[in-house]
Design a protein around this motif. Structure first.
Motif: not given
Length: 696
Positions: A245-247, A467-483
Motif C-alpha cells: 500500500l502506498e498511502l 502488486s508484482n512491481g506494478r503501481r495501481e493508482a487510486v484516482p480522484r473521485k468527485v462524488v457530486r457538486r455541492a455548491i
C-alpha cells in the motif's frame, strides 16, 4: 489263559472280516467313506465361502472404499502445515516505510520428549521479557497433555529467541513466523491498525485491506511414522507475498500533526483530540492524528478506546463550524447576500420555553459578520429562512449523515435528523450546529467543498496498490457538486473575515498568508444533559484561502486549562500545524510576497549577446541623490520596485516586509557596504519626508 484269549481275538477278527467281505460282495459302500466324503465336502464349501468373503472384502476396500481409506491413511501419516505469506509493505507518499513484515522466532515443543513440564515451563518463562505466572502455568499445562505439539511462545524478539536457544532444552522446537513491525511506532497508529499473531489484520488499514495485503498462504506436507516422528516433507504450494500500500499520508506532516495535537491536548488539560490535514483538490489525507494513541508493535498493552481512530469513528456535535453549511445553503439558494443585515437583537431568541443566546448582543449585523462573529441568533434566522427541507438537502450534499471514505472500516456516519421531523426548535439547533453529530473527517471534507470551488471530493488515504512491481493508482473521485463556484468564492470571503476580524482574530492568523476558517464550541451531552464544564472545541479552515493547499481541522475534547472556546483552544493548534505544512509543501506567501531576487552582473567587459533593449529612465531613480561609492544610499520614500532597482545596481540583495513605500531601512543611509550584503526594507503606505528635506 493266554491261549484262550488269543483264540477269542482270532475268532472275532475272522468274524469281522467275513462281514465286511459279505458287504463288499453285496455292493453297499462302507460307512467310513461316506463320512470322509461328507466331511471333505463341508470343508471345501467353507473354504470356498471364506475365499469369496475375503475377495469381496478386498474388492470393497480397494475399489468401493478406496477414497475413504486413502483419506484416513493420509490423516494418520500426513500433516499439513501452513506456510504463512509475507504481508505487503505499507509506505507513505514518499516511499518511507510505515509497516513491513520480519521473521520472528516461535517456540514450540514435543511434550513426549519432555519429562519435567513444570521445570521446562519455568526456564522458558524466565527467558522471556514479559512472562507472568499465568503464562507459565499455561505452558506447563500444554506440556503435561503429551499431545503431538504445543505452542509455548509465538513471535518472540530475537534476543528472547537467543536466550531460549541457549538453554538447550530437549523437546523444544524453533521455527520462523512472519511478524508485523511498525518502525515509526505511534506514528499514524490508529490509521495503520495492527496485525495479530496469525498474520491477520485486526484493525485499521491492515484490516480493511487484509485480503490484498496478506497474500496467499503456502502449504507443506509432513509425513510421519507410527510414533508421529517426521520422515519427510515436501512443499505443495509456495506462499505468495501480498500487495503493498502506498498511502497519501506524508510522514513529516503526520509527525507535525501528532506532535502539535499532543502538545495542544496537554496544554489545555483535555481528554483527547483529533487533527486532519486534507488536500481539498484531490481528497488525499496528508495526515490524520489522534490522541491518545498507542504503539501497534505492542497493541495488547493498550485498551480498545486508545486504539480507536477518533477522526472517523467518534462523532461530536460541531457547534458553530456547522454554520458553514447553513450559510452556504442560504447563499446558494439566493436567499441572502453577504451585505444583507440580520437583526440579532436583543441577543437571544426563544422557542416556547427554550432560550438560545449569543455571547454578546450584536444588534444588526451584515450576514458576513453573522458568521465572522458566530452569532447564534443570526444563524438561526438564516436557517429558518432556508427551511428544513432545503437545509437537510445541503447537509446531505456536504457529506454528513453518510460514510464518505471507503478506506476506513467501521466509519461512523454521524447523526442527522430526518428533515420532516424537524420542528422549529430542532431546526434552530441544527442551523447552529447542535442536535447533529459529525466526524472530524466529515467536517474536513465539507469545508474542502468551499476550498476547491464547490465539489465534494471523496477523501481517501490509499494512494496506490503495489502488486508484482506494478503501481495501481487510486484516482480522484468527485462524488457530486455541492455548491457553485460563485457560492464557494463568497463563502471563502466570509470565512476570511472570521480570521481577520471575527472570532479567530489573533489566534489563527498566519504571517504572509490569507486564512479562511471557522471556530466551533459545543457543550457535550453527559447523561442526556448538556454539560456546563465539558465542551468540544474545534477549528476548521484552509490556507492559503485563495488557492488552498490544505484543509485542516482540529477538534479538542473537554479542555479544562485555558478556556473551552474553539478560538483560544483549537485555532492556535491549527496555526502551528498550518505554518509547518506550508513550509514543508513550499507554498509561497500570498500577502506581501517578496519579489523575485534580481542579481546584477558586473563584468569588466560584458559580452554583447544580442541587441540590447532600450530602457526608459526611471524618474525616481534619476532624481535620487547619488550616494558616495561604497556607502548605503537613502531609500526612504521610494517604492519597493524603485528601491530594488537601486540596490540591484549597486550589487545588493533585499528582504522586504510590508506594503507601500520604504519607511525604514537597514543598513542606514551612509553605512559602508561590501558587495553582496543584504538590505532589509520595511514598507508603509505613507512615504516619509526624506532626511534633510530632500529625497534621494
Amino acid at each position: 489263559m493266554a491261549d484262550q484269549h488269543g483264540s477269542r481275538c482270532k475268532s472275532l477278527w475272522n468274524g469281522s472280516a467275513q462281514r465286511l467281505l459279505r458287504r463288499d460282495q453285496s455292493g453297499a459302500p462302507p460307512e467310513w467313506r461316506d463320512v470322509l466324503r461328507s466331511r471333505l465336502l463341508i470343508c471345501a464349501v467353507m473354504l470356498a465361502g471364506w475365499t469369496v468373503a475375503i475377495e469381496a472384502r478386498l474388492l470393497y476396500l480397494q475399489v468401493v472404499a478406496h477414497g475413504d481409506m486413502m483419506a484416513r491413511a493420509n490423516r494418520q501419516q500426513l500433516k499439513t502445515i501452513g506456510l504463512p505469506a509475507k504481508r505487503g509493505d505499507i509506505v507513505d507518499r514518499n516511499g518511507n516505510l510505515l509497516a513491513y513484515s520480519v521473521d520472528a522466532d516461535t517456540i514450540g515443543a514435543d511434550p513426549t520428549d519432555i519429562d519435567h513440564p513444570d521445570e521446562v515451563a519455568a526456564l522458558v518463562c524466565r527467558a522471556l521479557d514479559d512472562c507472568g505466572l499465568s503464562q507459565r502455568q499455561l505452558m506447563a499445562e500444554r506440556l503435561r497433555r503429551k499431545s503431538q505439539f504445543a505452542f509455548l511462545a509465538r513471535q518472540v524478539s530475537p534476543e528472547e529467541g537467543r536466550r531460549i536457544k541457549a538453554l538447550e532444552l530437549p523437546g523444544l522446537l524453533f521455527f520462523k513466523e512472519s511478524r508485523r513491525y511498525y518502525p515509526k511506532k505511534e506514528l499514524a497508529a490508529p490509521v495503520l491498525g495492527y496485525v495479530g499473531v496469525d498474520n491477520i489484520g485486526l484493525a485499521g488499514l491492515e484490516s480493511t485491506f487484509d485480503k490484498r495485503i496478506r497474500g496467499r498462504e503456502g502449504k507443506m506436507l509432513l509425513q510421519t511414522d507410527a510414533r508421529r516422528h517426521a520422515i519427510s516433507s515436501r512443499e505443495e504450494r509456495l506462499p505468495t507475498a501480498g500487495d503493498g500500500l502506498e498511502l497519501t499520508i506524508d510522514e513529516y506532516l503526520q509527525y507535525i500533526a501528532d506532535r502539535e495535537l499532543r502538545i495542544g491536548v496537554a496544554e489545555n488539560a483535555a481528554s483527547g483530540g483529533t487533527a486532519v490535514i486534507l488536500d481539498p483538490q484531490s481528497g488525499e489525507i496528508l495526515a490524520m492524528a489522534n490522541w491518545p494513541t498507542f504503539n501497534p508493535n505492542d497493541f495488547n498493552a493498550s485498551d480498545i478506546l486508545t486504539r480507536r481512530n477518533r477522526a472517523v469513528q467518534d462523532s461530536y456535535e460541531p457547534g458553530s463550524t456547522f454554520k458553514v453549511v447553513t450559510a452556504s445553503g442560504a447563499l446558494e439558494e439566493g436567499l441572502i447576500s453577504p451585505t444583507d443585515g440580520i437583526d440579532c437583537s436583543p441577543g437571544y431568541i426563544t422557542f416556547g420555553g427554550r432560550m438560545i443566546r449569543d455571547t454578546h448582543e450584536y444588534g444588526v449585523l451584515p450576514f458576513t459578520d453573522v458568521i465572522a462573529k458566530s452569532s447564534n441568533v443570526g444563524a438561526i434566522k438564516v436557517g429558518m429562512k432556508l427551511g428544513r427541507e432545503r437545509l437537510g438537502r445541503y447537509i446531505s450534499r456536504f457529506g454528513f449523515g453518510q460514510t464518505i471514505a471507503p478506506d476506513f472500516r467501521g466509519e461512523n456516519t454521524g447523526i442527522v435528523w430526518n428533515p420532516a421531523q424537524l420542528d422549529p426548535s430542532a431546526l434552530a439547533s441544527v442551523s447552529m450546529g447542535y442536535q447533529v453529530a459529525v466526524t472530524s473527517l466529515q467536517m474536513a471534507a465539507a469545508v474542502s467543498v468551499v476550498a476547491n470551488g464547490g465539489e465534494f471530493v471523496e477523501p481517501h488515504v490509499v494512494r496506490a496498490f503495489i502488486s508484482n512491481g506494478r503501481r495501481e493508482a487510486v484516482p480522484r473521485k468527485v462524488v457530486r457538486r455541492a455548491i457553485t463556484p460563485e457560492t464557494a468564492a463568497t463563502m471563502t470571503g466570509i470565512m476570511e473575515a472570521v480570521v481577520e476580524r471575527g472570532t479567530a482574530k489573533g489566534f489563527a492568523q498566519i504571517d504572509g498568508y490569507t486564512v479562511a476558517g471557522k471556530t466551533g464550541t459545543a457543550s457535550k451531552l453527559v447523561n442526556g444533559y448538556y454539560s456546563k464544564s465539558d465542551y468540544n472545541a474545534s477549528f476548521v479552515g484552509f490556507v492559503p484561502s485563495r488557492k488552498p493547499a490544505v484543509t485542516i481541522v482540529v477538534v479538542i475534547d473537554s479542555p479544562h486549562a485555558h478556556g473551552f472556546y474553539g478560538a483560544s483552544v483549537s485555532a492556535p493548534i491549527f496555526k502551528r500545524i498550518a505554518e509547518a505544512t506550508l513550509r514543508h509543501l513550499g507554498v509561497g506567501h500570498t500577502l506581501n510576497a517578496p519579489p523575485p531576487v534580481m542579481v546584477a552582473r558586473h563584468d569588466s567587459q560584458p559580452q554583447q549577446m544580442g541587441p540590447r533593449p532600450a530602457v526608459a529612465p526611471v524618474s525616481s531613480i534619476a532624481s535620487a541623490q547619488p550616494a558616495p561609492e561604497g556607502q548605503m544610499p537613502d531609500l526612504r520614500g521610494l517604492s519597493a520596485r524603485d528601491a530594488l532597482r537601486t540596490l540591484t545596481r549597486i550589487g545588493l540583495t533585499a528582504r522586504i516586509s510590508g506594503d507601500g513605500f520604504v519607511i525604514e531601512q537597514s543598513p542606514e543611509a551612509g553605512t559602508l557596504l561590501a558587495r553582496g550584503d543584504a538590505c532589509i526594507l520595511k514598507l508603509g503606505r505613507r512615504p516619509p519626508a526624506p532626511a534633510g528635506g530632500t529625497r534621494p
